[in-house]
Motif scaffolding. Structure first.
Motif, PDB file in Angstrom:
ATOM      1  N   UNK A 133       0.856  -1.193   0.000  1.00 15.82           N
ATOM      2  CA  UNK A 133       0.000   0.000   0.000  1.00 15.82           C
ATOM      3  C   UNK A 133       0.887   1.237   0.000  1.00 15.82           C
ATOM      4  N   UNK A 134       1.665   1.381  -1.031  1.00 13.18           N
ATOM      5  CA  UNK A 134       2.659   2.451  -1.070  1.00 13.18           C
ATOM      6  C   UNK A 134       2.033   3.833  -1.026  1.00 13.18           C
ATOM      7  N   UNK A 135       0.749   3.937  -1.389  1.00 13.38           N
ATOM      8  CA  UNK A 135       0.090   5.242  -1.314  1.00 13.38           C
ATOM      9  C   UNK A 135      -0.519   5.488   0.044  1.00 13.38           C
ATOM     10  N   UNK A 136      -0.412   4.523   0.954  1.00 15.14           N
ATOM     11  CA  UNK A 136      -0.970   4.692   2.288  1.00 15.14           C
ATOM     12  C   UNK A 136      -2.390   4.169   2.396  1.00 15.14           C
ATOM     13  N   UNK A 137      -2.889   4.146   3.625  1.00 15.03           N
ATOM     14  CA  UNK A 137      -4.227   3.642   3.901  1.00 15.03           C
ATOM     15  C   UNK A 137      -5.243   4.783   3.887  1.00 15.03           C
ATOM     16  N   UNK A 138      -6.503   4.410   3.687  1.00 18.01           N
ATOM     17  CA  UNK A 138      -7.579   5.406   3.744  1.00 18.01           C
ATOM     18  C   UNK A 138      -7.876   5.813   5.180  1.00 18.01           C
ATOM     19  N   UNK A 139      -7.679   4.892   6.142  1.00 17.56           N
ATOM     20  CA  UNK A 139      -8.014   5.169   7.533  1.00 17.56           C
ATOM     21  C   UNK A 139      -7.175   4.309   8.463  1.00 17.56           C
ATOM     22  N   UNK A 140      -7.145   4.695   9.728  1.00 19.51           N
ATOM     23  CA  UNK A 140      -6.458   3.881  10.724  1.00 19.51           C
ATOM     24  C   UNK A 140      -7.130   2.520  10.865  1.00 19.51           C
ATOM     25  N   UNK A 141      -8.455   2.499  10.803  1.00 24.08           N
ATOM     26  CA  UNK A 141      -9.185   1.244  10.926  1.00 24.08           C
ATOM     27  C   UNK A 141      -8.795   0.263   9.821  1.00 24.08           C
ATOM     28  N   UNK A 142      -8.582   0.771   8.599  1.00 25.89           N
ATOM     29  CA  UNK A 142      -8.173  -0.086   7.489  1.00 25.89           C
ATOM     30  C   UNK A 142      -6.778  -0.657   7.726  1.00 25.89           C
ATOM     31  N   UNK A 143      -5.894   0.159   8.266  1.00 30.04           N
ATOM     32  CA  UNK A 143      -4.537  -0.279   8.576  1.00 30.04           C
ATOM     33  C   UNK A 143      -4.560  -1.370   9.651  1.00 30.04           C
ATOM     34  N   UNK A 144      -5.363  -1.158  10.687  1.00 30.87           N
ATOM     35  CA  UNK A 144      -5.461  -2.143  11.765  1.00 30.87           C
ATOM     36  C   UNK A 144      -6.044  -3.452  11.246  1.00 30.87           C
ATOM     37  N   UNK A 145      -7.075  -3.374  10.401  1.00 34.45           N
ATOM     38  CA  UNK A 145      -7.688  -4.575   9.842  1.00 34.45           C
ATOM     39  C   UNK A 145      -6.685  -5.353   8.994  1.00 34.45           C
ATOM     40  N   UNK A 146      -5.843  -4.655   8.245  1.00 32.63           N
ATOM     41  CA  UNK A 146      -4.829  -5.309   7.419  1.00 32.63           C
ATOM     42  C   UNK A 146      -3.807  -6.041   8.297  1.00 32.63           C
ATOM     43  N   UNK A 147      -3.409  -5.392   9.391  1.00 32.80           N
ATOM     44  CA  UNK A 147      -2.472  -6.024  10.316  1.00 32.80           C
ATOM     45  C   UNK A 147      -3.090  -7.271  10.947  1.00 32.80           C
ATOM     46  N   UNK A 148      -4.354  -7.177  11.333  1.00 36.21           N
ATOM     47  CA  UNK A 148      -5.025  -8.324  11.955  1.00 36.21           C
ATOM     48  C   UNK A 148      -5.151  -9.495  10.984  1.00 36.21           C
TER      49      UNK A 148
END
Length: 209
Positions: A133-148
């Motif tokens: 995701x070189x352009x970054x995430x749309x939200x913190x929640x999306x980032x956390x979900x990806x990590x999970x």
């Protein structure tokens, strides 16, 4: 008034007295907190042959918490009744930030003594967006979900094996260009681990710069 009538009236008075002084468990727990503001906190109660556990949980724990420097947020108050000894212990659980460090702190509410203090690990990357995701995430929640999705299963297995919360940390960079240190608590879900649980589920904790 005859003896039977007198006895009947006495029994009614005793019954009314008992009903008037019996508080519901949530009210009893709230009163024991000596004025702590628990308005809106969620109440829960669990028990087995050994313990009765009542909790009041901060609704903020169900959101992504954002902490400034030197900030302390209460997460949960827990009252544990030991059926064998008839003793009751009251605990307070906080997430605590001191400058750049972050920890889960459990204290004895009556004495203030520290029961446990567990520091969150530091994020392992350099703050740049993940390769996928070189352009970054749309939200913190999306980032956390990806990590999970990537790591949650392994951490959940470890939590259930040890009956101990697993603490994780990551860096989330958004499309806006902002990057955040995000800290997670992966909780045991095994029934044998869940009765005397002093830390509520937490969506995530973000350290504000």
């Amino acid at each position: 008034m005859n003896v039977r009538s007198t006895l009947y009236a006495t029994l009614l008075a005793l019954l009314a007295s008992c009903q008037g002084t019996t508080a519901d468990p949530r009210t009893e727990l709230a009163r024991s907190l000596k004025g702590a503001d628990v308005e809106g906190y969620a109440f829960a109660m669990k028990e087995d042959d050994a313990f009765v556990v009542a909790t009041l949980t901060n609704p903020q724990a169900r959101t992504v918490l954002k902490l400034g420097e030197a900030q302390r947020i209460p997460l949960q108050y827990t009252r544990v009744l030991d059926r064998k000894t008839k003793s009751t212990t009251l605990y307070r659980t906080d997430v605590v930030r001191d400058k750049s460090s972050l920890a889960l702190l459990v204290t004895d509410f009556a004495t203030g003594a520290v029961v446990s203090r567990r520091a969150f690990p530091a994020p392992q990357d350099d703050g740049t967006p993940p390769p996928a995701t070189t352009t970054g995430y749309d939200s913190l929640e999306q980032c956390i979900a990806d990590f999970n999705c990537e790591h949650g299963g392994q951490l959940q297995c470890q939590a259930n094996r040890t009956c101990q919360d697993q603490l994780a940390a990551l860096t989330c960079c958004l499309k806006s260009g902002d990057c955040y240190s995000v800290h997670l608590v992966i909780k045991p879900t095994s029934p044998r681990c869940m009765l005397k649980d002093l830390v509520p589920p937490i969506e995530g904790v973000v350290l504000e710069r």
